[in-house]
Design an enzyme around this catalytic site. Structure first.
Site: not given
Ligand SMILES: [Zn+2]
Length: 457
Positions: A125, A222, A127
């Site tokens: 992910h 996420e 973010d």
């Molecule tokens: Zn993570």
């Protein structure tokens, strides 16, 4: 005692790092080679890693997600990193690499064998956690760590103490990346991104290594639980996946909590307080009595560990007439969830006996389920990962996560997806750290895993 880290010319360093696409780095990973094992290809794999320079390039891009935002991605700035990753994948020669309108990056490394190999996806992910700022990250490298505490230069109160971070004991001689103490680092999960990118480049530059079709997926949001909301699994077209988002080197996690949310709504009896004797039944007081009756020494996050589950109030809202209690319920198996929900219900019933004219209702909603239920149907997913970790020179450790991952949701969406270590530690905090060597091992694990799937096909 704080460790005297090699002072880094900080301003100059972060200046070098700023800006996507820059080509100059003060850090260069040493070429790393591992010896062939009898069951492997005759030739050894001579890794020249790019994982650290990539990591340092990605962490300076602010990609904090925001649970309060209704959009996808929740913050537009996540696309800044998505665009860079897509461009880097394109530059490697991956023609279909792209960032979609929802902030997801998709890419395909084509198969280079005629064997029928399942399509494997590696996922991380983009973010970072809303819990800690990710703006103006200034990474520093503590080279050849000799043990002891690591003081962070930007804030005297921020010290990574070896006593609080026992995993540091395994890092003697390694190069540890931290921030200056004013932001999080974002190794969760930019370490995973950099490892996948490094492995992708290695596979593309070494066509003698045979593998099936490899898919790459980078997701937004996420950290706010929305990482797979807009993923297009049909477009992705993978049979199995691995998230690269675990902590300690060597670990593979194939088990998560199973999770429910429970809401108790209480309707009390309201009257004018001057005329309330024998009539009023106060919803706030009823709700408080329920919370007070919860187990004190068991069944809570603060009293459990390992495979123990819990019943955990997360919000209470109320006035005289009506109160609502929100709980999360966690356990590794469904029976454990049912037991805890039955316990909650029995507490509520018992408390309500003292308030005969008030009413209550309890609503339980499924949140996510232990991915082991899905992954166990395909034992080779974990078996091959364990073998890959071993070939990367580490001791594999199979463990469980006291939480959920994108992988648990993907597993139930039809894409079985355990979680492999990325090396990130103390994430969501200003003390976050990762070592260069652990990231390199993770990249090697990805390469070995791609090879093993082809070997065994
Ligand atoms: Zn993570």
């Amino acid at each position: 005692m704080p460790l005297a880290f090699k002072p880094l010319d900080f301003k100059r360093y972060s200046g070098w790092l700023r800006g996507p696409g820059m080509a100059l780095f003060c850090y260069r990973a040493l070429p790393f080679s591992i010896l062939p094992r009898s069951h492997m290809l005759a030739s050894s794999l001579a890794f020249t890693h790019t994982v650290t320079e990539r990591f340092l390039r990605y962490v300076v891009i602010d990609t904090q997600s925001d649970a309060a935002s209704p959009t996808c991605p929740s913050t537009e700035k996540q696309k800044d990193l998505g665009r860079l990753l897509a461009a880097e994948l394109q530059a490697m020669g991956i023609g279909d690499a792209h960032l979609d309108e929802h902030g997801y990056v998709y890419a395909t490394i084509p198969a280079n064998t005629d064997k029928k190999v399942p399509v494997i996806c590696f996922c991380s992910h983009m973010d970072t956690s809303p819990d800690c700022t990710g703006k103006d990250v200034k990474p520093q490298i503590v080279r050849n760590y000799r043990g002891g505490d690591i003081a962070l230069p930007g804030d005297a109160t921020q010290v990574i103490r070896s006593a609080d971070h026992p995993a540091l004991a395994d890092q003697i001689g390694n190069d540890i990346i931290t921030t200056d103490g004013t932001t999080l680092l974002g190794a969760d999960n930019k370490a995973g991104l950099a490892e996948i990118m490094d492995a992708a480049q290695f596979l593309l530059q070494n066509p003698q290594i045979k593998h099936g079709t490899i898919k790459i997926l980078f997701t937004p949001d996420e950290e706010i639980g929305r990482g797979v909301d807009k993923v297009d699994l049909k477009k992705l077209g993978a049979d199995f996946a691995y998230t690269m988002d675990g902590e300690t080197a060597g670990n593979i996690e194939d088990e998560t909590f199973s999770a429910d949310g429970a809401t108790i709504t209480i309707e009390g009896v309201s009257t004018h307080p001057g005329f309330a004797k024998g009539k009023m039944e106060h919803a706030i007081k009823i709700a408080s009595a329920i919370v007070d009756r919860l187990p004190k020494d068991t069944c809570s996050p603060e009293t459990t560990e390992g495979k123990e589950g819990f019943l955990h109030p997360i919000a209470i809202k109320g006035e005289l007439e009506k109160a609502t209690l929100s709980f999360i319920v966690r356990d590794f198996n469904d029976d454990g969830l049912t037991e805890k929900e039955a316990l909650l219900e029995s507490i509520v019933k018992d408390v309500m006996k003292g308030f005969p004219r008030s009413t209550w209702r309890m609503e339980v909603k499924q949140q996510y389920r232990n991915m082991k239920q899905v992954i166990d149907r395909h034992p080779e997913i974990v078996d091959y990962a364990i073998e890959a970790i071993r070939r990367a020179g580490l001791t594999p450790v199979r463990s469980s996560i006291r939480g959920g991952t994108d992988g648990s949701r993907l597993s139930f969406m039809g894409l079985p997806c355990p979680n492999i270590f990325a090396g990130e530690h103390a994430f969501h905090s200003r003390l976050e750290w990762v070592s260069v060597q652990d990231m390199e091992k993770a990249a090697q694990t990805i390469v070995h895993l791609a090879m093993i799937w082809a070997e065994r096909a």
